[in-house]
Design an enzyme around this catalytic site. Structure first.
Site, short mmCIF file in Angstrom:
data_model
loop_
_atom_site.label_atom_id
_atom_site.label_comp_id
_atom_site.label_asym_id
_atom_site.label_seq_id
_atom_site.Cartn_x
_atom_site.Cartn_y
_atom_site.Cartn_z
N THR A 125 27.26 30.38 66.22
CA THR A 125 27.39 31.44 67.21
C THR A 125 26.40 31.27 68.36
O THR A 125 26.75 31.48 69.53
CB THR A 125 27.20 32.82 66.55
N VAL A 128 27.63 28.59 70.70
CA VAL A 128 28.74 29.10 71.52
C VAL A 128 28.20 30.00 72.62
O VAL A 128 28.65 29.94 73.78
CB VAL A 128 29.76 29.85 70.64
N TYR A 129 27.22 30.83 72.26
CA TYR A 129 26.61 31.74 73.25
C TYR A 129 25.94 30.97 74.37
O TYR A 129 26.17 31.23 75.56
CB TYR A 129 25.60 32.64 72.54
N GLN A 130 25.10 30.01 74.02
CA GLN A 130 24.38 29.23 75.04
C GLN A 130 25.33 28.40 75.90
O GLN A 130 25.11 28.24 77.10
CB GLN A 130 23.34 28.32 74.37
N LYS A 133 27.08 30.97 78.28
CA LYS A 133 26.17 31.36 79.36
C LYS A 133 26.01 30.22 80.36
O LYS A 133 25.97 30.43 81.58
CB LYS A 133 24.80 31.77 78.80
#
Length: 218
Positions: A125, A128-130, A133
């Site tokens: 997760t 995926v977040y980084q 962004k």
């Protein structure tokens, strides 16, 4: 100034709304849930009910028309799955940028993440977040119609702000109080002197106003 904030109920956004309204700015915060409106009003902001995962570019542009600056401070938040990292952290940021261009709002500030990278690999997760962004930041920085600044804070804390920070293209990792992130954002939206810069932010020894002036134009 009139400033529109996406993710208006976020912890940094609420702090920013208080600072901006206290200095006399007109602030609108975009929220997804009606029950969040009271907190925005208490912070001095006008709540705007709009789901950035479902809204059209024109709907968001209508909110932005007449604004002097836009701040993207929305995020899927902890506990959200990979899919919402794509639809909020990336998709909503792209939508907000497109809407700002359509509405003619040039000043555009993004609250990003230290380590954001469109080329990041991995399926966890946080990966995926980084990546989301990073892809959002890459999209924003490609928009010639925006005077953009990307702010990448370090590890966020709820400690009282000191007003002392380190703000630079590369700071290295470290903590920073949400109070101080909001204070830096309040200075960034006031002028476009930091347009075109991607900046990292951690706690430090330089007063916020001095730190922002020091990086302007670099």
């Amino acid at each position: 100034m009139r400033i529109v904030i996406a993710g208006g109920h976020g912890q940094i956004a609420l702090r920013l709304e208080r600072l901006l309204s206290a200095r006399g700015d007109e602030v609108a915060g975009i929220i997804r849930k009606p029950e969040q409106a009271a907190e925005l009003r208490a912070a001095g902001a006008d709540p705007v009910l709009l789901d950035l995962e479902a809204a059209s570019v024109e709907e968001v542009a209508e909110v932005l028309r007449g604004a002097d600056a836009a701040v993207f401070a929305a995020g899927a938040g902890p506990g959200s799955g990979n899919a919402r990292k794509e639809t909020v952290d990336k998709g909503a940021a792209v939508l907000f940028a497109d809407a700002a261009v359509r509405a003619g709002v040039r000043r555009f500030v993004v609250v990003s993440s230290m380590g954001a990278d469109p080329a990041r690999t991995g399926d966890e997760t946080f990966d995926v977040y980084q990546r989301a962004k990073g892809e959002a930041d890459a999209y924003v920085t490609a928009q010639q119609a925006l005077d953009w600044t990307i702010l990448r804070p370090g590890s966020l804390t709820d400690e009282p702000g000191t007003g002392l920070v380190r703000l630079a293209a590369h700071t290295g990792r470290g903590p920073v109080a949400r109070d101080d992130v909001a204070a830096v954002l309040a200075d960034l939206v006031e002028s476009s002197s930091t347009a075109g810069l991607t900046l990292e932010l951690i706690e430090g020894s330089t007063p916020v106003a001095v730190a922002v002036k020091a990086v302007a134009g670099n």
